[in-house]
Design a protein around this motif. Structure first.
Motif, PDB file in Angstrom:
ATOM      1  N   ARG A 146      52.420  41.351  37.403  1.00 53.33           N
ATOM      2  CA  ARG A 146      53.034  40.313  38.240  1.00 53.33           C
ATOM      3  C   ARG A 146      52.860  40.577  39.724  1.00 53.33           C
ATOM      4  O   ARG A 146      52.819  39.642  40.527  1.00 53.33           O
ATOM      5  CB  ARG A 146      54.522  40.192  37.911  1.00 53.33           C
ATOM      6  N   HIS A 147      52.749  41.856  40.098  1.00 53.69           N
ATOM      7  CA  HIS A 147      52.719  42.194  41.526  1.00 53.69           C
ATOM      8  C   HIS A 147      51.386  42.806  41.961  1.00 53.69           C
ATOM      9  O   HIS A 147      51.312  43.419  43.028  1.00 53.69           O
ATOM     10  CB  HIS A 147      53.878  43.139  41.849  1.00 53.69           C
ATOM     11  N   GLU A 148      50.363  42.639  41.145  1.00 56.14           N
ATOM     12  CA  GLU A 148      49.006  43.064  41.497  1.00 56.14           C
ATOM     13  C   GLU A 148      48.948  44.547  41.879  1.00 56.14           C
ATOM     14  O   GLU A 148      48.561  44.929  42.976  1.00 56.14           O
ATOM     15  CB  GLU A 148      48.451  42.195  42.630  1.00 56.14           C
ATOM     16  N   LEU A 149      49.331  45.388  40.931  1.00 56.42           N
ATOM     17  CA  LEU A 149      49.278  46.845  41.083  1.00 56.42           C
ATOM     18  C   LEU A 149      48.315  47.370  40.018  1.00 56.42           C
ATOM     19  O   LEU A 149      48.739  47.889  38.987  1.00 56.42           O
ATOM     20  CB  LEU A 149      50.676  47.456  40.899  1.00 56.42           C
ATOM     21  N   PRO A 150      47.019  47.238  40.227  1.00 54.68           N
ATOM     22  CA  PRO A 150      46.057  47.497  39.146  1.00 54.68           C
ATOM     23  C   PRO A 150      46.094  48.917  38.606  1.00 54.68           C
ATOM     24  O   PRO A 150      45.911  49.123  37.403  1.00 54.68           O
ATOM     25  CB  PRO A 150      44.708  47.172  39.789  1.00 54.68           C
ATOM     26  N   ASN A 151      46.331  49.906  39.464  1.00 54.67           N
ATOM     27  CA  ASN A 151      46.343  51.284  38.962  1.00 54.67           C
ATOM     28  C   ASN A 151      47.528  51.534  38.032  1.00 54.67           C
ATOM     29  O   ASN A 151      47.421  52.277  37.059  1.00 54.67           O
ATOM     30  CB  ASN A 151      46.367  52.264  40.137  1.00 54.67           C
ATOM     31  N   PHE A 152      48.654  50.905  38.338  1.00 54.73           N
ATOM     32  CA  PHE A 152      49.799  51.029  37.435  1.00 54.73           C
ATOM     33  C   PHE A 152      49.619  50.164  36.191  1.00 54.73           C
ATOM     34  O   PHE A 152      50.189  50.459  35.139  1.00 54.73           O
ATOM     35  CB  PHE A 152      51.101  50.703  38.164  1.00 54.73           C
ATOM     36  N   ALA A 153      48.818  49.105  36.299  1.00 58.13           N
ATOM     37  CA  ALA A 153      48.492  48.336  35.093  1.00 58.13           C
ATOM     38  C   ALA A 153      47.707  49.207  34.117  1.00 58.13           C
ATOM     39  O   ALA A 153      47.934  49.166  32.897  1.00 58.13           O
ATOM     40  CB  ALA A 153      47.696  47.090  35.463  1.00 58.13           C
ATOM     41  N   VAL A 154      46.778  50.008  34.643  1.00 58.36           N
ATOM     42  CA  VAL A 154      46.038  50.958  33.800  1.00 58.36           C
ATOM     43  C   VAL A 154      47.012  51.930  33.145  1.00 58.36           C
ATOM     44  O   VAL A 154      46.941  52.198  31.937  1.00 58.36           O
ATOM     45  CB  VAL A 154      44.983  51.717  34.625  1.00 58.36           C
ATOM     46  N   LEU A 155      47.940  52.476  33.943  1.00 52.72           N
ATOM     47  CA  LEU A 155      48.929  53.410  33.398  1.00 52.72           C
ATOM     48  C   LEU A 155      49.735  52.756  32.283  1.00 52.72           C
ATOM     49  O   LEU A 155      49.937  53.350  31.213  1.00 52.72           O
ATOM     50  CB  LEU A 155      49.867  53.888  34.511  1.00 52.72           C
TER      51      LEU A 155
END
Length: 645
Positions: A426-435
């Protein structure tokens, strides 16, 4: 009477004459009670604070000091009447004085009023003028005094800067140039001070000098700490360049943004860490150097920013560099203590999350694991209250890494992973999306849902292609090998040799990835052992295999495979309990299997107790990288050996 601690400890009567407080210990007892701000301090605490190694009659000596102090501060108190200032309360003592009668309390109250309203500037002026030197200046050895001295000094610097800002906001302040110049020289790491000096120069009509001051601040921060100036300084420089007339920064003394521009050393270290490989090694080195440089400045807020900026998503529950992790945790805890409970909530949350993430080393002992778990939950609570999605994702990363407190918690970790993924999406945090994807992959793997885990692996790989996270395909290759191993037991499935080849290929890829020794060492032999157990075969006995950190729990089975049961029994009974990490279920299952083979009922009983909550999970599945098969199989063996129903 009044008591002063902003300098050497002293007491003064109403007419200004000094009170004879006695020797150093008497003054230290009084000072310690002042620091408690009217709260009761237990006798045991006072004894511990007075003596590093309390003498046999320490309590009696303390009572003597208290009696002498009572005579000094209440010389006219009639005999056998209770004291009114230094009183006995419960199991200790308390100092009962109005806050206005203690200079440190007057200063803190004046600062609090000035934060709320500019009209309190006169009181703040007077409170700052009352400082006679470092707080508790003659109580040099006590740890409690050092902590209070650091806390009050940080408040004094804040008060000095708040006073200057209030004057500048009121339309004056040109006369502050010399004062602020000296302040910046003495405390060059305080960004608010540089901004105030630049504003004062601008107010004095010296625009070029104001811009030169901001350039000096930028150069000093970048060259010596690797940090770009914060948002306030950057905005101020823009305002001066554009000829803004007010130049009034946000009404706050604390820096509220703990994230930095893309050119800082800390941000570069963070970027390198996310890239993986050799860059990960360099990033850790650069991060520790920046942290130590920040601590040397003595600027608590700056140190907190540097520590908290390294919000690199972390998946593995064992630190690759335990020594560095301990150094980071200790620095974060020191900084939290210096900030105090009323420091900036965002900085405290980042420091607490850092403690939770970096405390994942299996080498931590004592109360450290419990502190780390509490830090994770406090960071989460602060982040939720602040409404900062990136900060909450980082805090939840700490919650995840502190969720390996016992076997059988895969479902709970999946909930954490799902929230991280939702926040990141939702907040465009791609590295945490990977996590988030990788956490959910591990959780589904632990729960035996290989279809769901495969879907998460594919989604993680797609994200990795965008974020250039080179470690992701290495990890998912291990997961695919784990799937092959599980399906090698199914009719018509791949052979065990095929599964072993997949493990070998995944291991070769991981070996080529620098910077993750905590993950790599011992993983391939453990995977082979799991594969052999799936097919009812003995443990591998190749002496070239490096079992790494898993050796204490694998050796009993290796020795049994070599037909050395007595040595296997010794290895089993002397093995410690498995560490609380991704592999704990797998290692408990190895313990259960060896205990059943050797008929060691007490060990089998311990293993059964540990595994019972994980009976529906897959041994080793929580890693997402290998499997020993269902936990239920090993639990049944242990219960049968221990004669447990």
């Amino acid at each position: 009477m009044r008591i002063d601690v902003l300098g050497a400890v002293r007491a003064l009567r109403d007419d200004g004459t000094p009170v004879d407080l006695g020797g150093p210990r008497h003054r230290e007892v009084l000072a310690r009670l002042v620091a408690a701000e009217g709260r009761m301090v237990p006798t045991d605490t006072l004894v511990d604070d007075l003596w590093a190694e309390p003498p046999v009659r320490a309590v009696g000596a303390l009572r003597t000091f208290v009696a002498a102090l009572r005579r000094a501060v209440e010389p006219d108190r009639p005999p056998r009447t209770p004291p009114r200032i230094l009183i006995t309360q419960g199991p200790g003592y308390a100092l009962c004085l109005p806050r206005g009668d203690v200079d440190a309390h007057r200063f803190e109250d004046a600062l609090a009023r000035a934060r709320r309203t500019p009209e309190a500037l006169t009181d703040l002026d007077a409170a700052l003028a009352a400082w006679r030197g470092p707080a508790y200046a003659d109580v040099t050895a006590a740890a409690w005094a050092r902590r209070e001295r650091t806390r009050l000094e940080e408040l004094r610097l804040e008060g000095t800067e708040l006073r200057a800002r209030l004057l500048l906001d009121s339309g004056s302040g040109a006369e502050l140039v010399a004062e602020l110049g000296a302040h910046v020289t003495e405390h060059p790491w305080r960004e608010p001070a540089w901004g105030l000096l630049a504003r004062a120069l601008h107010r004095a009509g010296r625009q070029a000098d104001a811009l030169a001051t901001l350039r000096r601040a930028r150069t000093m921060l970048v060259d010596q700490l690797g940090l770009d100036p914060g948002a306030d300084l950057r905005r101020l420089e823009t305002d001066i360049l554009h000829g803004a007339t007010t130049l009034q920064p946000p009404r706050t003394v604390w820096t509220t943004d703990a994230r930095f521009g893309p050119r800082t050393t800390v941000e570069l270290a963070r970027t390198l860490a996310l890239a993986g490989g050799d860059a990960l090694v360099h990033s850790r080195r650069d991060r520790l150097a920046a942290l130590r440089a920040a601590e040397r400045t003595g600027d608590t807020v700056l140190t907190a920013r540097v520590i908290g900026a390294y919000d690199v998503p972390a998946l593995w529950s064992r630190a690759d560099d335990p020594e560095q992790s301990r150094a980071v945790v200790e620095a974060a805890e020191r900084t939290l203590t210096a900030l105090g409970p009323h420091g900036p909530a965002d900085l405290r949350a980042r420091l607490l999350a850092t403690v939770a993430v970096e405390s994942r080393s299996a080498d931590l002992s004592g109360t450290a694991p419990r502190r780390a778990g509490l830090a994770a939950r406090e960071a989460e609570a602060l982040a939720r209250k602040l409404g900062d999605p990136a900060l909450l994702a980082f805090a939840l990363n700490g919650v995840f890494l502190q969720s390996f407190t016992r076997p059988g918690l895969a479902a709970g970790r999946d909930v954490v992973g799902a929230e991280i993924l939702d926040l990141a999406t939702r907040h465009e945090l791609p590295n945490f999306a990977v996590l988030g994807r990788l956490i959910r992959l591990q959780s589904a793997s632990a729960l035996g849902d290989l279809d769901a885990a495969t879907a998460h692996a594919e989604a993680a790989e797609q994200l990795a292609a965008v974020t250039e996270a080179s470690l992701v395909p290495v990890l998912t290759a291990w997961f695919r090998a784990r799937v092959t191993a599980a399906r090698s037991t199914e009719p018509g499935g791949p052979t065990a040799a095929t599964a072993a080849a997949h493990y070998r290929a995944a291991d070769d890829a991981l070996a080529a990835t620098a910077g993750m020794p905590g993950l790599h060492r011992g993983l391939f032999p453990l995977a082979l052992l799991g594969l052999r157990l799936l097919h009812g075969r003995p443990a591998p006995t190749d002496p070239a295999l490096d079992w790494g950190p898993y050796r204490p729990w694998t050796q009993p089975l290796v020795l049994l495979a070599r037909d050395r049961p007595d040595e296997a029994r010794t290895a089993l009974t002397t093995a410690p309990e498995p560490p609380l990490d991704h592999m704990q279920e797998a290692l408990w299952c190895l313990t259960a299997h060896a205990a059943a083979r050797l008929g060691e009922r007490p060990v089998a009983a311990r293993a059964a107790t540990a595994l019972r909550a994980a009976r529906t999970e897959q041994a080793g599945g929580a890693s997402g990288m290998l499997t020993l098969g269902p936990v239920a199989r090993y639990l049944a063996e242990a219960e049968a050996c221990a004669d447990m129903e």
